[in-house]
Write a protein that holds these residues in place. Structure first.
Motif, PDB file in Angstrom:
ATOM      1  N   CYS A 236      40.300  40.317  32.265  1.00 18.01           N
ATOM      2  CA  CYS A 236      40.242  39.521  33.491  1.00 18.01           C
ATOM      3  C   CYS A 236      38.869  39.682  34.132  1.00 18.01           C
ATOM      4  O   CYS A 236      38.063  40.491  33.677  1.00 18.01           O
ATOM      5  CB  CYS A 236      41.324  39.969  34.458  1.00 18.01           C
ATOM      6  SG  CYS A 236      41.106  41.653  34.900  1.00 18.01           S
ATOM      7  N   GLY A 241      41.860  42.478  41.634  1.00 19.90           N
ATOM      8  CA  GLY A 241      43.083  41.718  41.370  1.00 19.90           C
ATOM      9  C   GLY A 241      44.028  42.493  40.454  1.00 19.90           C
ATOM     10  O   GLY A 241      45.252  42.505  40.657  1.00 19.90           O
ATOM     11  N   ASP A 244      45.608  45.476  42.373  1.00 19.57           N
ATOM     12  CA  ASP A 244      46.621  45.043  43.343  1.00 19.57           C
ATOM     13  C   ASP A 244      47.866  44.484  42.651  1.00 19.57           C
ATOM     14  O   ASP A 244      48.980  44.620  43.159  1.00 19.57           O
ATOM     15  CB  ASP A 244      46.018  44.015  44.307  1.00 19.57           C
ATOM     16  CG  ASP A 244      45.052  44.688  45.279  1.00 19.57           C
ATOM     17  OD1 ASP A 244      45.215  45.903  45.530  1.00 19.57           O
ATOM     18  OD2 ASP A 244      44.112  44.018  45.765  1.00 19.57           O
ATOM     19  N   ALA A 245      47.661  43.863  41.488  1.00 16.07           N
ATOM     20  CA  ALA A 245      48.826  43.306  40.779  1.00 16.07           C
ATOM     21  C   ALA A 245      49.666  44.400  40.128  1.00 16.07           C
ATOM     22  O   ALA A 245      50.895  44.299  40.068  1.00 16.07           O
ATOM     23  CB  ALA A 245      48.353  42.306  39.719  1.00 16.07           C
ATOM     24  N   LYS A 328      48.242  35.064  37.025  1.00 17.36           N
ATOM     25  CA  LYS A 328      47.149  34.269  37.617  1.00 17.36           C
ATOM     26  C   LYS A 328      45.774  34.857  37.322  1.00 17.36           C
ATOM     27  O   LYS A 328      44.754  34.203  37.501  1.00 17.36           O
ATOM     28  CB  LYS A 328      47.350  34.192  39.133  1.00 17.36           C
ATOM     29  CG  LYS A 328      48.572  33.395  39.516  1.00 17.36           C
ATOM     30  CD  LYS A 328      48.385  32.744  40.891  1.00 17.36           C
ATOM     31  CE  LYS A 328      49.506  31.796  41.214  1.00 17.36           C
ATOM     32  NZ  LYS A 328      50.776  32.502  41.506  1.00 17.36           N
ATOM     33  N   ILE A 329      45.729  36.114  36.925  1.00 22.81           N
ATOM     34  CA  ILE A 329      44.415  36.738  36.754  1.00 22.81           C
ATOM     35  C   ILE A 329      44.099  37.119  35.307  1.00 22.81           C
ATOM     36  O   ILE A 329      42.937  37.275  34.950  1.00 22.81           O
ATOM     37  CB  ILE A 329      44.271  38.010  37.628  1.00 22.81           C
ATOM     38  CG1 ILE A 329      45.480  38.935  37.417  1.00 22.81           C
ATOM     39  CG2 ILE A 329      44.095  37.687  39.088  1.00 22.81           C
ATOM     40  CD1 ILE A 329      45.292  40.310  38.044  1.00 22.81           C
ATOM     41  N   GLY A 416      42.782  47.391  45.414  1.00 20.21           N
ATOM     42  CA  GLY A 416      41.747  46.577  44.806  1.00 20.21           C
ATOM     43  C   GLY A 416      40.416  46.653  45.528  1.00 20.21           C
ATOM     44  O   GLY A 416      39.367  46.786  44.897  1.00 20.21           O
ATOM     45  N   GLU A 420      36.872  47.804  43.835  1.00 16.85           N
ATOM     46  CA  GLU A 420      35.729  46.884  43.756  1.00 16.85           C
ATOM     47  C   GLU A 420      34.498  47.503  44.426  1.00 16.85           C
ATOM     48  O   GLU A 420      33.385  47.424  43.903  1.00 16.85           O
ATOM     49  CB  GLU A 420      36.049  45.565  44.483  1.00 16.85           C
ATOM     50  CG  GLU A 420      37.171  44.763  43.851  1.00 16.85           C
ATOM     51  CD  GLU A 420      36.660  43.668  42.931  1.00 16.85           C
ATOM     52  OE1 GLU A 420      35.448  43.603  42.720  1.00 16.85           O
ATOM     53  OE2 GLU A 420      37.501  42.897  42.420  1.00 16.85           O
TER      54      GLU A 420
END
Ligand SMILES: Cc1cc2nc3c(=O)[nH]c(=O)nc-3n(C[C@H](O)[C@H](O)[C@H](O)COP(=O)(O)OP(=O)(O)OC[C@H]3O[C@@H](n4cnc5c(N)ncnc54)[C@H](O)[C@@H]3O)c2cc1C
Length: 529
Positions: A236, A241, A244-245, A328-329, A416, A420
């Protein structure tokens, strides 16, 4: 230590250990004192006891003569100082204490000495026909289970947070006395291998990342081989993301293993050495060129992997939940189980003929899948030769071959935005210093991430040691000040362990109660000054 003291201590050690187990020749000490970065302190000699009684004797002699001792289990603490002490000392090499002392198939526990390696325990379980799996780290079959655990190292399985899955320590104190923790101190206790707390104050934590005792035995928990195991892999763009997922799935127990998220540089360094041809010899490998290589090899900016364990139904249900959460990611959700792995093994020669990059990926996936099943491998050690111009030898030894490596290892909340922020800052700092930001983020617990940032270089190039060290210090300083203190330190950076006046005062009081002369592993995580 003056020379008269040293020679009296030496004579006494010799009478306990025998001449052949005292090492002071220049060549061997040169090897011992070589790590993957420059280390100012030196081992002056090395003692090789064979059992706990000899360890106690060595300790008592050191106390009598006020000579500093520094214990190591196998001394392969690569990237954190290898076998080199924090301050000048005589090394206490525990690799000859290598017995698997007890093993309980029914209750899934084993008791080991410090010299027992990952490879040795793996072979032992295989020979017993055991239905139990151990945890394995990526540091290779020849590294110590106790040494790694005492550094709070982590592996890849549901037992990956190693300190949380051990108990029953046997410890030689700086006085030479020996204690047992948990319920092990009760003669004939049935739960010494099984219970972390025992009764009364719990002491195990005092002996990890400290210098309060020499651990000569430890019980390590194993896991029953699950009915079914599968591993997911996906790539990804955004690290935040993924964290967090996957966090809710780590928190609710859907994912019980350590999830590993590696950036493109990390994956590339596992696949090959620095692309000297494509860069025409220039360093560092800039993000634009990295992006091209990434596209060419089909790797992601970030690449996640993890294992799922249980019945087939449980695992497939967990897989669906993960797939939904990252739909989605994630790009190319890839699934492996034993039958798929066997198919890939058979098909590999054919795949190699048609697609070099697909074959590469099989080579990459195989050791990761093994680690998720507790199979030790030395495949990751190849990455320490990233900046070397020599080919990666079959017998990998980063200390010997001048591989430069410093791990910078901050601990982060499993969020996340934190992941980052740290990854971005590390990339900026490391590229500016002329190296590549080789980064992984591991979801080691339900709530925290261990971010492992490698500064990888070639020690044989003049000036590189200093450049890498300056970069390491800057980055660690920034991380600590920004709320991301390290989870682990190297032998030269112990100053980063000091914070909090009252905490420091207490730790010094404890050290001085255990070891008033500061003989044992001086400077390691705690000091008297
Ligand atoms: C490619 C690569 C991959 C790696 N992967 C991982 C990984 O997945 N997870 C991980 O955690 N690390 C990893 N490492 C880092 C490191 O190599 C391992 O943690 C390794 O297991 C530590 O070395 P060791 O087992 O020989 O421990 P040692 O070097 O023997 O011990 C480490 C330190 O603990 C203390 N100590 C050791 N034994 C005792 C004792 N009995 N009593 C008191 N104090 C003691 C000493 O201060 C010693 O310096 C990796 C390194 C490389 C290069």
């Amino acid at each position: 230590m003056n020379s008269a003291t040293a020679s009296s201590a030496w004579r006494e050690w010799e009478s306990v250990l025998g001449h052949e187990n005292l090492v002071c020749d220049h060549a061997t000490l040169g090897t011992i004192n070589t790590a993957t970065f420059e280390t100012p302190a030196k081992a002056r000699a090395s003692l090789r006891p064979r059992d706990r009684q000899q360890v106690q004797e060595c300790m008592r002699i050191a106390q009598r003569h006020r000579v500093s001792l520094y214990p190591v289990s196998t001394g392969r603490n690569w990237g954190y100082g290898s076998a080199v002490p924090v301050r000048d000392a005589v090394l206490l090499d525990l690799s000859r204490l290598n017995r698997i002392v007890d093993y309980d198939e029914e209750l899934a526990a084993v008791t080991v000495e410090p010299g027992v390696t990952q490879g040795q325990l793996y072979e032992f379980l295989a020979q017993k026909g055991s239905k139990l799996w151990m945890d394995a780290t990526g540091a290779g079959p020849n590294t110590s289970i106790i040494g790694n655990t005492l550094e709070r190292g982590f592996g890849h399985t549901p037992l990956g947070e190693r300190c949380a899955n051990v108990c029953g320590f046997e410890v030689v104190l700086p006085t030479g006395d020996c204690i047992h923790t948990g319920t092990l101190r009760f003669p004939g206790s049935m739960t010494g291998q099984l219970s972390r707390w025992g009764i009364g104050p719990s002491l195990d934590g005092l002996f990890a990342q400290s210098n309060l005792g020499i651990v000569t035995r430890m019980s390590v928990w194993l896991m029953p081989r699950p009915d079914y195991i599968g591993a997911f892999f996906f790539k990804c763009d955004a690290l935040g993301g993924v964290v967090d997922a996957l966090r809710p799935l780590r928190l609710n127990g859907t994912i019980r293993s350590v999830v590993h998220i590696a950036n493109d540089y990390k994956v590339l360094s596992a696949m090959q050495q620095y692309p000297w041809t494509e860069t025409a010899g220039a360093t560092p490998l800039h993000p634009e060129l990295m992006a091209e290589i990434r596209r060419h090899l089909g790797i992601g900016r970030w690449n996640a992997s993890g294992g799922l364990y249980g019945t087939r139904r449980q695992v497939l249900e967990a897989r669906s939940r993960i797939k939904r959460s990252v739909s989605k990611i994630a790009d190319r959700f890839f699934w492996i189980d034993d039958s798929r792995m066997r198919w890939m093994d058979r098909a590999e020669p054919l795949i190699r003929r048609f697609s070099a990059s697909a074959a590469y990926k099989i080579e990459l996936v195989r050791p990761v899948y093994g680690l998720l099943k507790g199979v030790p491998t030395d495949a990751p050690l190849a990455s320490t030769y990233w900046r070397k111009r020599m080919p990666v030898p079959a017998d990998r030894n980063p200390d010997r071959d001048g591989c430069g490596l410093l791990w910078c290892s901050p601990l982060l909340p499993s969020r996340g935005r934190d992941a980052e922020a740290v990854a971005d800052r590390a990339a900026e700092c490391i590229l500016k210093a002329g190296f590549e930001p080789i980064i992984s983020v591991s979801m080691t617990t339900e709530r925290t991430l261990a971010c492992i940032i490698a500064i990888s270089y070639d020690r044989s190039i003049a000036g590189e040691d200093d450049r890498a060290w300056t970069c390491y210090e800057r980055l660690t300083e920034w991380l600590t000040q920004s709320g991301y203190p390290p989870y682990r330190l190297n032998v030269r950076s112990m100053k980063f362990a000091t914070s909090g006046a009252e905490y420091t005062h207490l730790i010094r009081a404890i050290k001085s109660a255990f070891d008033p002369s500061g003989i044992l592993a001086a400077g390691r995580y705690t000091s008297l000054e």
